[in-house]
Design an enzyme around this catalytic site. Sequence first.
Site, short mmCIF file in Angstrom:
data_model
loop_
_atom_site.label_atom_id
_atom_site.label_comp_id
_atom_site.label_asym_id
_atom_site.label_seq_id
_atom_site.Cartn_x
_atom_site.Cartn_y
_atom_site.Cartn_z
N GLY A 71 0.86 -1.37 0.23
CA GLY A 71 -0.37 -0.32 0.34
C GLY A 71 0.18 1.32 0.18
N SER A 72 0.48 2.22 0.80
CA SER A 72 0.95 3.59 0.19
C SER A 72 2.03 3.74 1.19
CB SER A 72 0.56 4.80 1.18
OG SER A 72 -0.81 5.11 0.62
N THR A 73 2.85 2.46 2.42
CA THR A 73 3.89 2.25 2.79
C THR A 73 4.33 2.39 1.11
OG1 THR A 73 4.47 -0.17 2.95
CG2 THR A 73 3.82 1.42 4.55
N ILE A 74 4.61 2.35 0.42
CA ILE A 74 5.73 2.22 -1.04
C ILE A 74 5.65 3.38 -1.41
CG2 ILE A 74 4.35 1.69 -3.03
CD1 ILE A 74 6.87 0.37 -1.99
N LYS A 75 5.32 4.80 -1.25
CA LYS A 75 5.48 5.82 -1.58
C LYS A 75 6.33 6.89 -1.35
CE LYS A 75 0.60 6.67 -1.68
NZ LYS A 75 -0.56 7.24 -1.28
#
Length: 607
Positions: free
Chosen positions: A306-310
């Site tokens: 999810g957004s932890t990859i951003k």
Amino acid sequence: MSRPRKVVPANSGSSRRRAVAPSARRRLTLVVGLLGLASAGLVARAFDIQVIRKDFYQEQGDARFLREVPIPVSRGTIFDRNGEPLAVSTPMVSITAVPSQVLESDDQLPALAAALGTSTDQLRTYLEQRSNREFAYLKRQMSPEAAQAVLDLGIPGINGQREFRRYYPSGEVTAHVLGFTNIDDHGQEGLELAFDDWLSGQPGRKRVIRDNKGHIVEDVEQIRAPKPGHNLTLSIDRRIQFLAYSELKNAVEKSEADSASMVILDVKTGEVLAMVNMPTYNPNAIGSSTASSRRNRAMTDVLEPGSTIKPVLMAAALSSGQYTPTGPLIDTTGGHWYFQGHDIHDTHNWGVLTPTGVITKSSNVGAAHIAMSLDTKLMYDTYRAFGFGNSTDSGFPGEASGYLKIGRDWRPLEKAIMGYGYGLNVTVLQLANAYATIADGGVMHSPSFIKGSDSPPRAIISPQIAHELIQMLETVIQPGGTGAPYAYVANYAVAGKTGTAHKASAGGYSKNSYTSAFVGIVPATHPRLVAAVVVDNPKKGSYYGGLVSGPVFARVMDGALRLLDIPPDNIGRWYVGQPLQDKNGLIGSKAPEAPDIEEAPVDRVTP
């Protein structure tokens, strides 16, 4: 007139004596001869046994009374980084038997069965099935006191054999890291398995003489000296491990989640300071556990980040030269981007955002736009360099590599959704290690469970880009960010990122099952610790990463920073209910009691 001649009868006594005498001598000669032959036979037999076939009969005698037995050795102790024991070996006694001898004492079987904790019929059946053997275990690893009670019965053929049993003082707190051993004291999972050869040592061998009851009456010689197992000092800090265990357990119970994992790394070395999973198990009572509870999910299970990859996407963007933390501006107006028939959307209409704003507000639309503007090879190489799709080389048994599709095969939609964490699979340890790379100025270390291990570091991104990423991630914990105020740690600057992702299901993604994550760095100005928290499928209350996983991070880090005596770097700055300040002074009147926004989970996007 002459006298008549006296006639002596033929059967007179003298005649008998003359007739009998030769017969007695013959019998005497026969007896003497037989005795001589017997003596000669005995001498010959003795010569045969003691001289000609001495070795054969000595071997047969030794086989019945001279035995080779192992000399047990203690398995090495496992310590935490501060010298606290995490796994120790305690002496035990196993009861063995020569079944045929024990069966001859049938009247004592009831007493023996009672001492062993079984029934007489079961014991008799067990012995009868093994009556042709010279050795059988009756009960393994009894306490010395209980074993002595069995031996005191004095039953022929019953013996005690010293062994060792593994004991884990921290029980379920360190279960997934340590693993466990089997009844023969060999590692089966975790670090007990990974370092089994180092910990096991080598048992010795000796020759002993046993009496007719099977008891050892004399040690004859030592064949091989025992070599005890080596001790092992881990990077784990038992105090921090317990903090993580307690907070993660509370979070799972509160949210009624299916499972959860937390990993804490030392930024400068890559050492694992804590690793906890829920559900867990007690390695001292392994029989009551399940295969699911024994799984080290932080190492073996994968998830879409999810957004932890951003931040990793942003590393590629900054490396490309196309972007800086402040520009160019990205238009997310409307909060939706219909791309190739799919609705990529945010929770709010954020309008025009800087690249830092994309991180602060966790905009999926903004991340997808950035991903589509980047060279595919650069984006793929950056994800790969941060360890996704590869094992971390931690040496932990069963570690998963995750999944990252080869960049040249990415379709446009796949590339867009990879910008906000879908279409790839990672482990919790990989997530933590990626953030530790950012925290250490762009240098990656291989995660290690051994204190003082020296793995060669690798430069992944420039120190300048790493510094800019940390500053961007700090805004997530400040007012208006998706991690504020729940991931805030009093008196410490925090840099981190929330992540909320729909779980994959048949035909797409589930609408009601989520993975809630938070990964953070503290202190942000001089990074020392990185922690990743992932809660799987919370069913009660919120499911957003900032609200579910953020508080776990904050409470564990609050304790860990103090335990490690890491000085504060954020004294006097904002916390809940207090004035908000930054380097330029007051920027707000009160910190928010709850976050205004969270990142939007994807809605059933199928690559």
